[in-house]
Design a protein around this motif. Structure first.
Motif, PDB file in Angstrom:
ATOM      1  N   ASP A   1     -19.611 -25.358  10.303  1.00  0.00           N
ATOM      2  CA  ASP A   1     -19.578 -26.759  10.691  1.00  0.00           C
ATOM      3  C   ASP A   1     -20.442 -27.590   9.733  1.00  0.00           C
ATOM      4  OD1 ASP A   1     -18.481 -28.557  12.688  1.00  0.00           O
ATOM      5  OD2 ASP A   1     -20.544 -28.882  13.344  1.00  0.00           O
TER       6      ASP A   1
ATOM      7  N   ASP B   1     -18.999 -30.543   7.346  1.00  0.00           N
ATOM      8  CA  ASP B   1     -19.509 -31.894   7.601  1.00  0.00           C
ATOM      9  C   ASP B   1     -20.561 -32.347   6.585  1.00  0.00           C
ATOM     10  OD1 ASP B   1     -17.897 -32.125   9.784  1.00  0.00           O
ATOM     11  OD2 ASP B   1     -19.451 -31.746  11.269  1.00  0.00           O
TER      12      ASP B   1
ATOM     13  N   LYS C   1     -20.262 -35.944   5.063  1.00  0.00           N
ATOM     14  CA  LYS C   1     -20.437 -36.957   6.112  1.00  0.00           C
ATOM     15  C   LYS C   1     -21.891 -37.043   6.542  1.00  0.00           C
ATOM     16  CE  LYS C   1     -19.578 -36.110  10.420  1.00  0.00           C
ATOM     17  NZ  LYS C   1     -18.926 -35.756  11.704  1.00  0.00           N
ATOM     18  N   ASP C   2     -22.524 -35.892   6.731  1.00  0.00           N
ATOM     19  CA  ASP C   2     -23.930 -35.870   7.154  1.00  0.00           C
ATOM     20  C   ASP C   2     -24.855 -36.416   6.070  1.00  0.00           C
ATOM     21  OD1 ASP C   2     -23.155 -34.794   9.555  1.00  0.00           O
ATOM     22  OD2 ASP C   2     -23.584 -32.723   8.995  1.00  0.00           O
TER      23      ASP C   2
END
Length: 274
Positions: free
Chosen positions: A196, A200, A203-204
């Protein structure tokens, strides 16, 4: 944290794909009958794997039934269910409930908050029936929230916390297999959390949300080795168990399917893990 424990369709026979879909349909229909239409939005293939895995170990009696699917209404579908289908439906509701609360805390997602309200009554029902699993989920999510807000915490703490959360889900009941199932779930949970994080990552990086890879100063393409270690530890446990039914399908998921999002979304290249 959903959508990673899936099959690699290109590596399966038509018969295996058919069975996979029928078990998935059984989970979908069970969510509807046990909880309702809105709760079916929680449906995912990760919990289909839970059914396949536990069914292979315990070999319960299964039933098949034709039904009409509102999404594909032209031809009748067939669902396969057994006692683990209901268990997986219950765990789906519990996991989705906590995922929504986590999204609300992290991103102030009003959609997640409203859906948590939808799931709350169902979760309370699950909590009464499975206090051990739900207590572990609640404690792990709470602990994970503290770790993610604490800049001094080591990334391994968050990864291990996710492992702990998944470890209890694979223990349907305390018996001879409990220890092996706990270890398997723990390592799979660690893998899912790291996967995950890899998916991500960009984006993170933009939003400033917690990501263990950022804490490790690793980019997604640098994370393959630690991902291999986590899923490798899980597969070692799986291979020790007497999994006969759906053994090839289970191996397809653990050795190949779980990597699809990594190569397609995290590092932007395809790789055959059939």
């Amino acid at each position: 944290m959903f959508g990673y424990v899936i099959c690699n369709k290109s590596g399966l026979s038509e018969e295996e794909l058919q069975r996979y879909q029928r078990v998935y349909c059984g989970l979908c229909q069970t969510l509807k009958t046990r909880y309702g239409q809105l709760e079916r939005l929680s449906l995912n293939y990760d919990m289909t794997f839970l059914i396949l895995f536990l069914s292979s170990l315990y070999e319960p009696e299964e039933s098949q039934k034709e039904f009409r699917c509102m999404v594909h209404p032209v031809h009748k579908k067939i669902q396969i269910t057994n006692p683990f289908t209901e268990y997986a439906a219950d765990m789906t509701v519990a996991l989705s409930y906590f995922k929504c609360l986590d999204n609300w805390e992290d991103e102030r997602s009003h959609i997640s908050r409203k859906y948590a309200d939808v799931l709350k009554k169902g979760f309370q029902k699950v909590e009464k029936q499975y206090p051990r699993q739900c207590s572990c989920l609640a404690d792990s999510i709470r602990r994970l929230g503290v770790i993610e807000k604490d800049g001094a915490s080591k990334p391994d703490e968050a990864v291990n916390c996710s492992g702990k959360m998944m470890s209890e889900l694979f223990v349907y009941r305390e018996d001879f297999w409990s220890n092996s199932l706990r270890i398997f779930g723990y390592e799979l949970g660690r893998f899912i959390y790291l996967m995950d994080a890899a998916v991500d990552y960009k984006k993170d990086l933009k939003t400033g949300n917690y990501n263990p890879l950022l804490k490790m100063n690793k980019k997604p393409e640098d994370a393959e080795d630690i991902l291999k270690t986590a899923i490798g530890n899980a597969t070692v446990q799986a291979e020790k168990l007497p999994l006969i039914q759906d053994a090839h399908l289970i191996r397809n998921i653990l050795y190949g399917g779980v990597w699809q999002n990594y190569y397609a979304r995290a590092v932007g290249k395809e790789k055959d893990h059939g």
